[in-house]
Motif scaffolding. Structure first.
Motif, mmCIF file in Angstrom:
data_model
loop_
_atom_site.group_PDB
_atom_site.id
_atom_site.type_symbol
_atom_site.label_atom_id
_atom_site.label_comp_id
_atom_site.label_asym_id
_atom_site.label_seq_id
_atom_site.Cartn_x
_atom_site.Cartn_y
_atom_site.Cartn_z
ATOM 1 N N ALA A 50 5.397 -1.379 -2.179
ATOM 2 C CA ALA A 50 4.474 -0.360 -1.688
ATOM 3 C C ALA A 50 5.227 0.833 -1.114
ATOM 4 O O ALA A 50 4.870 1.997 -1.373
ATOM 5 C CB ALA A 50 3.552 -0.962 -0.624
ATOM 6 N N ALA A 51 6.268 0.562 -0.342
ATOM 7 C CA ALA A 51 7.055 1.654 0.242
ATOM 8 C C ALA A 51 7.725 2.494 -0.839
ATOM 9 O O ALA A 51 7.771 3.732 -0.748
ATOM 10 C CB ALA A 51 8.100 1.083 1.197
ATOM 11 N N THR A 52 8.241 1.834 -1.861
ATOM 12 C CA THR A 52 8.875 2.562 -2.965
ATOM 13 C C THR A 52 7.863 3.441 -3.687
ATOM 14 O O THR A 52 8.139 4.603 -4.013
ATOM 15 C CB THR A 52 9.497 1.575 -3.967
ATOM 16 N N ALA A 53 6.666 2.907 -3.914
ATOM 17 C CA ALA A 53 5.628 3.662 -4.600
ATOM 18 C C ALA A 53 5.211 4.891 -3.791
ATOM 19 O O ALA A 53 5.029 5.981 -4.342
ATOM 20 C CB ALA A 53 4.421 2.769 -4.863
ATOM 21 N N LEU A 54 5.067 4.717 -2.484
ATOM 22 C CA LEU A 54 4.697 5.854 -1.640
ATOM 23 C C LEU A 54 5.789 6.918 -1.653
ATOM 24 O O LEU A 54 5.499 8.127 -1.648
ATOM 25 C CB LEU A 54 4.433 5.371 -0.211
ATOM 26 N N GLY A 55 7.033 6.476 -1.663
ATOM 27 C CA GLY A 55 8.136 7.429 -1.758
ATOM 28 C C GLY A 55 8.105 8.202 -3.058
ATOM 29 O O GLY A 55 8.323 9.416 -3.093
ATOM 30 N N CYS A 56 7.800 7.508 -4.159
ATOM 31 C CA CYS A 56 7.727 8.170 -5.461
ATOM 32 C C CYS A 56 6.562 9.146 -5.524
ATOM 33 O O CYS A 56 6.660 10.215 -6.139
ATOM 34 C CB CYS A 56 7.604 7.128 -6.568
ATOM 35 N N ALA A 57 5.443 8.787 -4.889
ATOM 36 C CA ALA A 57 4.298 9.701 -4.839
ATOM 37 C C ALA A 57 4.673 10.993 -4.120
ATOM 38 O O ALA A 57 4.292 12.094 -4.542
ATOM 39 C CB ALA A 57 3.118 9.033 -4.148
#
Length: 202
Positions: A50-57
């Motif tokens: 989830a943290a990685t996805a938010l960073g990519c967003a």
């Protein structure tokens, strides 16, 4: 040198989130018994993806396509894809370190299954975040999709599908497809912007 520049363009938050999430998951797992608490097991499989996805967003949202970018030789989707390598690369290293440390500490986990699930969910959530952000132009949409998918995994998928490859492989394929759709959306936006730019010049 180009990778240093791209890392700077990602922003500190996008690069720090995966590492911070891995630390949170580690702390949650080591505070319980050898098999971890319920919260610890949930954080182990969802916090880092989830943290990685938010960073990519945030990477996609902060790299808004402007007319200036249309003058550059590198295609816009390629630039975004290259910048996404920063958070996802750090996430891969953090996942390997997290699983390695927990295994060495005697936690009751299956390293291969956990890594497969982490890889699949990271790909799926990142695909959702990038696609939602590219479609709407706002990281808020990507964030909402990440939250919805995480809840679906914890409340529904975990109840019916075994951990490891049965969850990780389909999630990995779905995430790759969503990421491809997101890059195609950015390519369409680039072509539309180039046409508008050309019309303005004429």
């Amino acid at each position: 040198m180009v990778w240093v520049y791209e890392a700077r363009r990602c922003g500190l938050a996008a690069l720090a989130l995966p590492c911070a999430a891995a630390l949170v998951a580690w702390a949650a797992m080591v505070t319980g018994g050898t098999d971890g608490t319920l919260v610890g097991r949930a954080l182990l499989t969802t916090a880092l993806p989830a943290a990685t996805a938010l960073g990519c967003a945030s990477v996609v949202a902060r790299e808004a396509m402007t007319e200036l970018h249309l003058t550059l030789p590198t295609r816009y989707p390629r630039t975004v894809a290259r910048r996404l390598c920063g958070p996802t690369g750090l996430a891969a290293l953090a996942a390997a370190a997290l699983v390695g440390v927990l295994t060495a500490a005697g936690r009751d986990i299956h390293p291969g299954a956990v890594l497969t699930e982490l890889a699949g969910l990271t790909a799926l959530l990142t695909g959702c975040a990038v696609w939602g952000t590219a479609r709407s132009g706002s990281a808020g949409t990507g964030t909402a999709l990440v939250v919805a998918v995480c809840l679906a995994k914890l409340l529904l998928v975990d109840r019916v599908a075994p951990e490891g490859p049965p969850q990780g492989v389909p999630a990995l394929l779905a995430g790759a497809a969503l990421t491809a759709l997101a890059l195609r959306t950015l390519a369409d936006a680039e072509r539309s912007g180039a046409l508008t730019h050309h019309e303005k010049e004429n």
